[in-house]
Design a protein around this motif. Structure first.
Motif, PDB file in Angstrom:
ATOM      1  N   LYS A  52       1.915-116.072  34.838  1.00 10.43           N
ATOM      2  CA  LYS A  52       2.002-115.010  35.839  1.00 10.43           C
ATOM      3  C   LYS A  52       2.803-113.804  35.381  1.00 10.43           C
ATOM      4  CE  LYS A  52       5.768-117.037  38.634  1.00 10.43           C
ATOM      5  NZ  LYS A  52       6.104-117.485  40.015  1.00 10.43           N
ATOM      6  N   ARG A  53       3.737-113.989  34.431  1.00 13.76           N
ATOM      7  CA  ARG A  53       4.498-112.849  33.946  1.00 13.76           C
ATOM      8  C   ARG A  53       3.593-111.843  33.226  1.00 13.76           C
ATOM      9  NH1 ARG A  53       9.179-114.299  30.515  1.00 13.76           N
ATOM     10  NH2 ARG A  53       9.138-112.107  29.934  1.00 13.76           N
ATOM     11  N   SER A  54       2.416-112.297  32.776  1.00 13.27           N
ATOM     12  CA  SER A  54       1.466-111.402  32.110  1.00 13.27           C
ATOM     13  C   SER A  54       0.881-110.365  33.066  1.00 13.27           C
ATOM     14  CB  SER A  54       0.329-112.211  31.472  1.00 13.27           C
ATOM     15  OG  SER A  54       0.830-113.122  30.524  1.00 13.27           O
ATOM     16  N   ALA A  55       1.060-110.572  34.355  1.00 16.10           N
ATOM     17  CA  ALA A  55       0.529-109.638  35.352  1.00 16.10           C
ATOM     18  C   ALA A  55       1.453-108.459  35.608  1.00 16.10           C
ATOM     19  CB  ALA A  55       0.269-110.382  36.661  1.00 16.10           C
ATOM     20  N   LEU A  56       2.517-108.323  34.846  1.00 19.00           N
ATOM     21  CA  LEU A  56       3.496-107.268  35.128  1.00 19.00           C
ATOM     22  C   LEU A  56       2.891-105.878  35.015  1.00 19.00           C
ATOM     23  CD1 LEU A  56       6.273-106.234  35.777  1.00 19.00           C
ATOM     24  CD2 LEU A  56       6.946-106.580  33.385  1.00 19.00           C
ATOM     25  N   LEU A  57       2.125-105.616  33.965  1.00 23.29           N
ATOM     26  CA  LEU A  57       1.571-104.262  33.784  1.00 23.29           C
ATOM     27  C   LEU A  57       0.714-103.834  34.976  1.00 23.29           C
ATOM     28  CD1 LEU A  57       0.656-104.268  29.976  1.00 23.29           C
ATOM     29  CD2 LEU A  57       2.661-103.283  31.073  1.00 23.29           C
ATOM     30  N   PRO A  58      -0.281-104.634  35.389  1.00 27.58           N
ATOM     31  CA  PRO A  58      -1.049-104.198  36.562  1.00 27.58           C
ATOM     32  C   PRO A  58      -0.217-104.128  37.837  1.00 27.58           C
ATOM     33  CG  PRO A  58      -1.728-106.398  35.851  1.00 27.58           C
ATOM     34  CD  PRO A  58      -0.868-105.832  34.769  1.00 27.58           C
ATOM     35  N   LEU A  59       0.792-104.979  37.971  1.00 27.47           N
ATOM     36  CA  LEU A  59       1.613-104.910  39.184  1.00 27.47           C
ATOM     37  C   LEU A  59       2.426-103.620  39.235  1.00 27.47           C
ATOM     38  CD1 LEU A  59       2.954-108.482  40.058  1.00 27.47           C
ATOM     39  CD2 LEU A  59       0.866-107.297  40.755  1.00 27.47           C
ATOM     40  N   LEU A  60       2.841-103.113  38.090  1.00 29.73           N
ATOM     41  CA  LEU A  60       3.541-101.829  38.083  1.00 29.73           C
ATOM     42  C   LEU A  60       2.606-100.693  38.496  1.00 29.73           C
ATOM     43  CD1 LEU A  60       5.749-102.225  34.880  1.00 29.73           C
ATOM     44  CD2 LEU A  60       6.540-102.120  37.255  1.00 29.73           C
ATOM     45  N   HIS A  61       1.349-100.785  38.084  1.00 29.62           N
ATOM     46  CA  HIS A  61       0.372 -99.809  38.575  1.00 29.62           C
ATOM     47  C   HIS A  61       0.180 -99.961  40.077  1.00 29.62           C
ATOM     48  CE1 HIS A  61      -0.861 -97.993  34.830  1.00 29.62           C
ATOM     49  NE2 HIS A  61      -1.136 -99.156  34.290  1.00 29.62           N
ATOM     50  N   ALA A  85      15.935-106.395  35.036  1.00 25.20           N
ATOM     51  CA  ALA A  85      16.098-105.765  33.720  1.00 25.20           C
ATOM     52  C   ALA A  85      14.812-105.891  32.911  1.00 25.20           C
ATOM     53  CB  ALA A  85      17.267-106.401  32.959  1.00 25.20           C
ATOM     54  N   GLU A  86      14.154-107.061  32.984  1.00 21.84           N
ATOM     55  CA  GLU A  86      12.897-107.255  32.258  1.00 21.84           C
ATOM     56  C   GLU A  86      11.809-106.328  32.787  1.00 21.84           C
ATOM     57  OE1 GLU A  86      12.787-111.883  30.822  1.00 21.84           O
ATOM     58  OE2 GLU A  86      12.812-111.524  32.996  1.00 21.84           O
ATOM     59  N   VAL A  87      11.736-106.196  34.097  1.00 22.51           N
ATOM     60  CA  VAL A  87      10.736-105.310  34.694  1.00 22.51           C
ATOM     61  C   VAL A  87      11.037-103.858  34.348  1.00 22.51           C
ATOM     62  CG1 VAL A  87       9.694-104.523  36.851  1.00 22.51           C
ATOM     63  CG2 VAL A  87      10.309-106.936  36.566  1.00 22.51           C
ATOM     64  N   SER A  88      12.282-103.457  34.434  1.00 22.72           N
ATOM     65  CA  SER A  88      12.667-102.078  34.111  1.00 22.72           C
ATOM     66  C   SER A  88      12.403-101.759  32.643  1.00 22.72           C
ATOM     67  CB  SER A  88      14.150-101.850  34.427  1.00 22.72           C
ATOM     68  OG  SER A  88      14.389-101.953  35.805  1.00 22.72           O
ATOM     69  N   GLY A  89      12.600-102.746  31.782  1.00 27.76           N
ATOM     70  CA  GLY A  89      12.355-102.517  30.356  1.00 27.76           C
ATOM     71  C   GLY A  89      10.915-102.148  30.085  1.00 27.76           C
ATOM     72  N   VAL A  90       9.998-102.766  30.807  1.00 28.80           N
ATOM     73  CA  VAL A  90       8.579-102.439  30.657  1.00 28.80           C
ATOM     74  C   VAL A  90       8.266-101.099  31.324  1.00 28.80           C
ATOM     75  CG1 VAL A  90       6.226-103.159  31.242  1.00 28.80           C
ATOM     76  CG2 VAL A  90       7.897-104.857  30.463  1.00 28.80           C
ATOM     77  N   ALA A  91       8.808-100.889  32.512  1.00 29.83           N
ATOM     78  CA  ALA A  91       8.522 -99.670  33.271  1.00 29.83           C
ATOM     79  C   ALA A  91       9.003 -98.411  32.552  1.00 29.83           C
ATOM     80  CB  ALA A  91       9.162 -99.754  34.655  1.00 29.83           C
ATOM     81  N   THR A  92      10.056 -98.536  31.758  1.00 28.28           N
ATOM     82  CA  THR A  92      10.582 -97.368  31.040  1.00 28.28           C
ATOM     83  C   THR A  92       9.998 -97.223  29.646  1.00 28.28           C
ATOM     84  OG1 THR A  92      12.470 -98.704  30.292  1.00 28.28           O
ATOM     85  CG2 THR A  92      12.770 -97.375  32.278  1.00 28.28           C
ATOM     86  N   PHE A  93       9.162 -98.172  29.242  1.00 24.95           N
ATOM     87  CA  PHE A  93       8.597 -98.126  27.890  1.00 24.95           C
ATOM     88  C   PHE A  93       7.294 -97.335  27.841  1.00 24.95           C
ATOM     89  CE2 PHE A  93       6.115 -99.777  24.324  1.00 24.95           C
ATOM     90  CZ  PHE A  93       7.044 -99.751  23.296  1.00 24.95           C
ATOM     91  N   TYR A  94       6.446 -97.479  28.842  1.00 25.86           N
ATOM     92  CA  TYR A  94       5.117 -96.862  28.843  1.00 25.86           C
ATOM     93  C   TYR A  94       5.113 -95.576  29.667  1.00 25.86           C
ATOM     94  CZ  TYR A  94       3.590-101.388  27.051  1.00 25.86           C
ATOM     95  OH  TYR A  94       3.439-102.525  26.301  1.00 25.86           O
ATOM     96  N   THR A  95       4.480 -94.550  29.099  1.00 25.75           N
ATOM     97  CA  THR A  95       4.525 -93.242  29.747  1.00 25.75           C
ATOM     98  C   THR A  95       3.658 -93.156  31.005  1.00 25.75           C
ATOM     99  OG1 THR A  95       2.763 -92.427  28.291  1.00 25.75           O
ATOM    100  CG2 THR A  95       5.033 -92.056  27.585  1.00 25.75           C
ATOM    101  N   GLU A 134       1.782 -82.433  32.050  1.00 27.16           N
ATOM    102  CA  GLU A 134       2.206 -83.176  30.866  1.00 27.16           C
ATOM    103  C   GLU A 134       1.613 -82.583  29.603  1.00 27.16           C
ATOM    104  OE1 GLU A 134       2.865 -87.749  32.477  1.00 27.16           O
ATOM    105  OE2 GLU A 134       1.032 -87.240  31.369  1.00 27.16           O
ATOM    106  N   ARG A 135       2.398 -82.608  28.560  1.00 25.16           N
ATOM    107  CA  ARG A 135       1.903 -82.289  27.215  1.00 25.16           C
ATOM    108  C   ARG A 135       1.493 -83.622  26.590  1.00 25.16           C
ATOM    109  NH1 ARG A 135       3.302 -78.083  23.556  1.00 25.16           N
ATOM    110  NH2 ARG A 135       4.956 -77.412  24.964  1.00 25.16           N
ATOM    111  N   VAL A 136       0.217 -83.782  26.287  1.00 24.44           N
ATOM    112  CA  VAL A 136      -0.330 -85.057  25.835  1.00 24.44           C
ATOM    113  C   VAL A 136      -0.598 -85.025  24.338  1.00 24.44           C
ATOM    114  CG1 VAL A 136      -2.216 -86.702  26.152  1.00 24.44           C
ATOM    115  CG2 VAL A 136      -1.367 -85.404  28.097  1.00 24.44           C
ATOM    116  N   GLU A 137      -0.277 -86.140  23.668  1.00 22.99           N
ATOM    117  CA  GLU A 137      -0.507 -86.232  22.227  1.00 22.99           C
ATOM    118  C   GLU A 137      -1.993 -86.290  21.884  1.00 22.99           C
ATOM    119  OE1 GLU A 137       1.286 -86.096  19.313  1.00 22.99           O
ATOM    120  OE2 GLU A 137       2.670 -85.165  20.710  1.00 22.99           O
ATOM    121  N   CYS A 138      -2.768 -87.079  22.602  1.00 21.68           N
ATOM    122  CA  CYS A 138      -4.205 -87.146  22.331  1.00 21.68           C
ATOM    123  C   CYS A 138      -4.919 -87.680  23.555  1.00 21.68           C
ATOM    124  CB  CYS A 138      -4.493 -88.043  21.123  1.00 21.68           C
ATOM    125  SG  CYS A 138      -6.263 -88.088  20.690  1.00 21.68           S
ATOM    126  N   ASN A 139      -6.010 -87.043  23.921  1.00 20.90           N
ATOM    127  CA  ASN A 139      -6.827 -87.500  25.035  1.00 20.90           C
ATOM    128  C   ASN A 139      -8.036 -88.305  24.573  1.00 20.90           C
ATOM    129  OD1 ASN A 139      -5.416 -86.556  27.292  1.00 20.90           O
ATOM    130  ND2 ASN A 139      -6.256 -84.504  27.092  1.00 20.90           N
TER     131      ASN A 139
END
Length: 306
Positions: free
Chosen positions: A46-55, A81-91, A143-148
């Motif tokens: 279930k921890r693998s569901a973190l990314l979609p849950l943040l969305h 802390a684990e959740v925040s670490g992921v939330a602050t990693f991806y733009t 936002e200034r984006v690196e590549c679309n």
């Protein structure tokens, strides 16, 4: 170009406000937990569901709030802390209130030389905001984006990750003005209109909106290579040809192309050379090992000479 904006610090962006920590209303939390259960059920861990849950949090709050982090941690048995670490990693995860529409201007190499830098300067000046800042009306986060990932249509701008191809400063200003006014803005490719940031976040969480088949999926420039290949009957190489009689070497995972300089192409040649070298006589070789006509002739010649 001088600006009075763009000065907000990183700490200002990452500070979790007290407002964002306020608990969800009971009905909102109940619906979130129901949706989250559906997402979690798709994963063996279930921890693998973190990314979609943040969305999913962003689909409710418009950004990753403190209460959203707490709820994700509770549902997935993680620490905050684990959740925040992921939330602050991806733009794609926003730690401060985001606009209704995220407009990303690509300024990577190809888009830049095709006019991306000019587009950025023009729309930034027009909106009065810099990178990752939001207009006063809460409509546009720029936002200034690196590549679309749409270099065949450079310069490219995206609005909530929908493509607007072959843009100019004027067309991009028209785009953001249309979004701010509530006009029906249609992407170059994709659905017939641009969804809001919250709506798109729910799709990214794994809940389909039924718009996947709307509009054009791929434009002509993206399909040129496919058209040429079909006209010439070309197919993707799969290794050494059957007519060569050589056993093809295993291909590198993810690599389906065999070129003259590739390791896969060199392997049959190396194997052939090894067979040829092995055909040469070695000192003390038994006559019974003469297994090729050329080798048999050389062995017979040596016997005659002796």
């Amino acid at each position: 170009m001088a600006h009075d904006f763009g000065l907000q610090t990183a700490s200002g962006h990452l500070t979790v406000s007290e407002e964002s920590k306020a608990p969800y209303p009971d009905d909102v939390e109940a619906q979130f937990r129901a949706d989250a259960a559906e997402v979690v059920a798709r994963y063996p861990e279930k921890r693998s569901a973190l990314l979609p849950l943040l969305h999913l949090v962003q689909s409710v709050d418009g950004y990753v709030t403190g209460r959203g982090i707490d709820l994700c941690a509770d549902i997935l048995d993680l620490t905050t802390a684990e959740v925040s670490g992921v939330a602050t990693f991806y733009t794609q995860y926003k730690r401060h209130p985001n606009g209704e529409y995220t407009v990303g201007v690509c300024t990577n190499t190809l888009c830049a030389v095709m006019g991306g830098d000019e587009i950025w300067e023009a729309v930034s000046e027009h909106l009065g905001v810099g990178h990752d800042e939001t207009t006063d009306d809460g409509k546009i986060t720029l936002e200034r984006v690196e590549c679309n990932a749409a270099c065949d249509y450079a310069p490219v701008v995206m609005a909530n990750w929908e493509f607007f191809d072959n843009q100019t400063p004027a067309s991009t200003i028209e785009l953001v003005d249309g979004l701010r006014s509530g006009a029906d803005v249609r992407p170059t490719r994709g659905p017939n209109s641009v969804c809001t940031f919250k709506q798109v976040s729910r799709v990214l969480a794994g809940f389909h909106d039924g718009l996947a088949d709307e509009g054009v999926g791929a434009g002509p420039a993206s399909l040129v290579g496919l058209r040429v290949a079909r006209e010439n009957g070309w197919t993707a190489p799969e290794g050494a040809t059957a007519s060569s009689g050589a056993t093809s070497a295993p291909t590198t995972p993810g690599n389906t192309e065999v070129t003259p300089a590739s390791d896969e192409a060199k392997a049959p040649k190396a194997a052939s050379a090894a067979v040829k070298d092995g055909a040469d006589d070695t000192p003390g070789e038994d006559d019974a090992e003469a297994t090729t006509p050329a080798k048999a002739k050389r062995t017979t010649a040596r016997k005659k000479d002796s």
